[in-house]
Design an enzyme around this catalytic site. Structure first.
Site, PDB file in Angstrom:
ATOM      1  N   ASN A   1       8.107   5.798  -7.355  1.00  0.00           N
ATOM      2  CA  ASN A   1       8.942   6.822  -6.746  1.00  0.00           C
ATOM      3  C   ASN A   1      10.359   6.761  -7.319  1.00  0.00           C
ATOM      4  O   ASN A   1      10.995   5.711  -7.308  1.00  0.00           O
ATOM      5  CB  ASN A   1       9.019   6.614  -5.231  1.00  0.00           C
ATOM      6  CG  ASN A   1       7.670   6.778  -4.550  1.00  0.00           C
ATOM      7  OD1 ASN A   1       7.229   7.876  -4.295  1.00  0.00           O
ATOM      8  ND2 ASN A   1       7.017   5.651  -4.263  1.00  0.00           N
TER       9      ASN A   1
ATOM     10  N   HIS B   1      -0.291   4.216   0.719  1.00  0.00           N
ATOM     11  CA  HIS B   1       1.111   4.142   1.123  1.00  0.00           C
ATOM     12  C   HIS B   1       1.981   4.791   0.055  1.00  0.00           C
ATOM     13  O   HIS B   1       1.746   4.625  -1.145  1.00  0.00           O
ATOM     14  CB  HIS B   1       1.532   2.689   1.326  1.00  0.00           C
ATOM     15  CG  HIS B   1       2.836   2.547   2.047  1.00  0.00           C
ATOM     16  ND1 HIS B   1       4.047   2.557   1.385  1.00  0.00           N
ATOM     17  CD2 HIS B   1       3.128   2.430   3.364  1.00  0.00           C
ATOM     18  CE1 HIS B   1       5.019   2.425   2.271  1.00  0.00           C
ATOM     19  NE2 HIS B   1       4.482   2.352   3.482  1.00  0.00           N
ATOM     20  N   HIS B   2       2.998   5.530   0.504  1.00  0.00           N
ATOM     21  CA  HIS B   2       3.826   6.310  -0.426  1.00  0.00           C
ATOM     22  C   HIS B   2       4.594   5.432  -1.403  1.00  0.00           C
ATOM     23  O   HIS B   2       5.045   5.899  -2.451  1.00  0.00           O
ATOM     24  CB  HIS B   2       4.807   7.187   0.374  1.00  0.00           C
ATOM     25  CG  HIS B   2       5.089   8.509  -0.261  1.00  0.00           C
ATOM     26  ND1 HIS B   2       5.485   8.654  -1.579  1.00  0.00           N
ATOM     27  CD2 HIS B   2       5.030   9.771   0.231  1.00  0.00           C
ATOM     28  CE1 HIS B   2       5.669   9.932  -1.854  1.00  0.00           C
ATOM     29  NE2 HIS B   2       5.390  10.634  -0.779  1.00  0.00           N
ATOM     30  N   SER B   3       4.772   4.159  -1.100  1.00  0.00           N
ATOM     31  CA  SER B   3       5.510   3.277  -2.010  1.00  0.00           C
ATOM     32  C   SER B   3       4.769   3.076  -3.333  1.00  0.00           C
ATOM     33  O   SER B   3       5.374   2.705  -4.340  1.00  0.00           O
ATOM     34  CB  SER B   3       5.761   1.919  -1.355  1.00  0.00           C
ATOM     35  OG  SER B   3       4.534   1.253  -1.072  1.00  0.00           O
TER      36      SER B   3
END
Length: 518
Positions: free
Chosen positions: A363, A176-178
């Site tokens: 991020n 997951h990009h988180s």
């Protein structure tokens, strides 16, 4: 097109199964949480865990998929031991998102059960025997339709242990990009590898960019350089301010009303979850560097130019448009992480210590809206010249800093739902997502398995086409993530990338410049 059920039958793991049957879309069966959270997710951890960053919260539906080919069949015990000793010790890979007493999301440690994360699927034997490359491609495409289990750390290893035309076995890593941006996660992954030539050391990476200080800093020329040099230095700040103002105005216009023209690259189906096909093709990194040196530009300039050329070839062939003087401008969204690049050694130290505070992570994203030109040119080098001009112009702007601050302010004032809608609207008004990442300059081993190729991509942005470039040894891999129904011939688009680089390389050789490759 091959039915997706031939690619995802069942996953041999206690944590989840991937199932499919008939003509129905596969679904993920969610079972009871199998991790021990006692003592980990109590009130103390809920209140003191690291806050999930605003950028990570905006990327709720974004996923990164890294497809890795290895030169030997998978030794599952060795791979499992390596993942447990390295990746699973990284703090974000053993944490889940939990709301604290104030409703804010925090990273809270939990206990990882590897059976929930290492998935060994059983595929249709006939489909694999008939076309193993297609079986891998179909299986990875199926992942884009399946959610991840939120009560567990958001990462998975899918092991496809059969030979293809590229490798003896393939692993698809879904994250997951988180948990981090693409470059951060790739750096973490490379920190878990070792040099194939010398397994005792980390792999050699290209030197990082030479930039020091803030993005807006310009070195002041010495007094001996003269008045003109000093005036040019002062003017660079005026240009920086003007370019930033123009880019900020275009950013707000894109959110409000400015949308790209409809082309065959623009997303047609706006359903929430689109099946994505992830495909890749290797290009010669030596050819890319030859063009770079011949034209006195950067590798990124060359790759943007090659993308211009490839999209142009595809567009005019598919549309049959006879007006070769036409030029269409679409735009690409680039997600840029403002956190400083982390070295492999720093990542290794973080893994060994188990302390996420050892390095800045996650991020911290800003956006750049980069124009892409679709047109036909008699001189193939014109694509690279245009790319260099546009990229150089974007370097003289604080667009990425402003968009990062704007996203955080919007999220804080209006909340996640409104901020997410604005973020989605901005991206949907553009046409393409684009990125370029650098990898090791020598072959690496992952858990004792020699790595043949690395192909990172992802899905989630409301766009039909994502283009990502990844270097590894002497190969530049072009990776496409496409809406499957809109690009059933995506391999033809890959052919256009190959042919475009060939033509640009040939034109560059005619310049008669033989610069030393670096």
């Amino acid at each position: 097109m091959q039915n997706s059920s031939t690619s995802a039958a069942a996953a041999h793991t206690r944590g989840s199964e991937i199932v499919g049957g008939g003509g129905h879309q596969p679904t993920m069966r969610k079972r009871a949480l199998s991790v021990d959270t006692a003592g980990s997710n109590g009130t103390g951890d809920r209140e003191h865990g690291e806050l999930v960053s605003p950028s990570a919260r905006l990327l709720e539906d974004f996923y990164i998929v890294v497809v890795i080919g290895v030169a030997t069949p998978v030794n599952l015990p060795a791979a499992r031991a390596g993942i447990e000793a390295q990746l699973a010790r990284y703090p974000r890979f053993r944490s889940i998102q939990v709301k604290d007493g104030s409703g804010r999301l925090r990273w809270v440690p939990t206990t990882v059960n590897l059976d929930d994360h290492i998935i060994y699927p059983r595929l249709d034997a006939a489909a694999v025997a008939r076309d193993p490359d297609r079986a891998v491609e179909d299986y990875v495409a199926t992942l884009s339709t399946l959610p991840m289990d939120a009560p567990r750390p958001l990462w998975e290893f899918h092991v496809l242990d059969f030979p293809t035309s590229e490798a003896a076995a393939t692993t698809a890593i879904r994250v997951h990009h988180s948990l981090g941006d693409g470059m951060s996660l790739l750096t973490l992954l490379m920190a878990c590898t070792r040099s194939a030539a010398d397994p005792a050391r980390l792999p050699a990476m290209p030197p990082p960019p030479a930039r020091t200080g803030a993005i807006w800093e310009r070195p002041r020329p010495p007094a001996s350089a003269g008045a003109l040099a000093l005036a040019a230095w002062a003017w660079s700040f005026v240009a920086l301010a003007w370019h930033t103002a123009v880019d900020v105005a275009r950013f707000f216009a894109t959110i409000l009303f400015l949308s790209d023209p409809h082309t065959l690259f623009k997303r047609v189906n706006h359903a929430a979850r689109q099946r994505k096909r992830l495909v890749h093709r290797g290009l010669s990194l030596d050819d890319v560097k030859f063009v770079k040196n011949a034209m006195n530009c950067t590798v990124n300039d060359v790759l943007v130019g090659v993308t211009y050329a490839a999209l142009s070839r595809y567009y005019f062939r598919k549309t049959g448009d006879a007006d070769t003087s036409k030029e269409i401008r679409v735009r690409s969204i680039l997600l840029v992480n403002l956190r400083p690049t982390t070295s492999l050694q720093a990542c290794l130290n973080m893994i060994e210590s188990g302390k996420g505070s050892d390095v800045k992570w996650g991020n911290e994203l800003g956006f750049i809206i980069l124009p892409f030109h679709i047109g036909l040119h008699d001189d193939p080098l014109q694509y690279v010249r245009k790319a260099k001009k546009i990229v150089d112009r974007k370097k003289s702007s604080l667009e990425v800093v402003f968009t990062h601050l704007a996203s955080e302010v919007i999220l804080k004032i209006f909340g996640l739902k409104v901020a997410g809608a604005i973020f989605h609207r901005m991206i949907s008004h553009t046409t393409i997502s684009f990125s370029n990442m650098i990898g090791p300059v020598e072959q690496v081993e992952f858990c004792g398995h020699p790595v043949v190729f690395i192909a990172p991509s992802g899905y989630g942005p409301p766009e039909a086409l994502t283009v990502n470039f990844q270097s590894y040894v002497n190969t530049m891999m072009v990776n496409l993530a496409v809406d499957e129904a809109q690009f059933p011939d995506c391999h033809e688009l890959l052919d256009d990338f190959v042919e475009s680089l060939r033509l640009i390389r040939g034109a560059a050789s005619s310049l008669g410049k033989n610069h030393k490759k670096d």
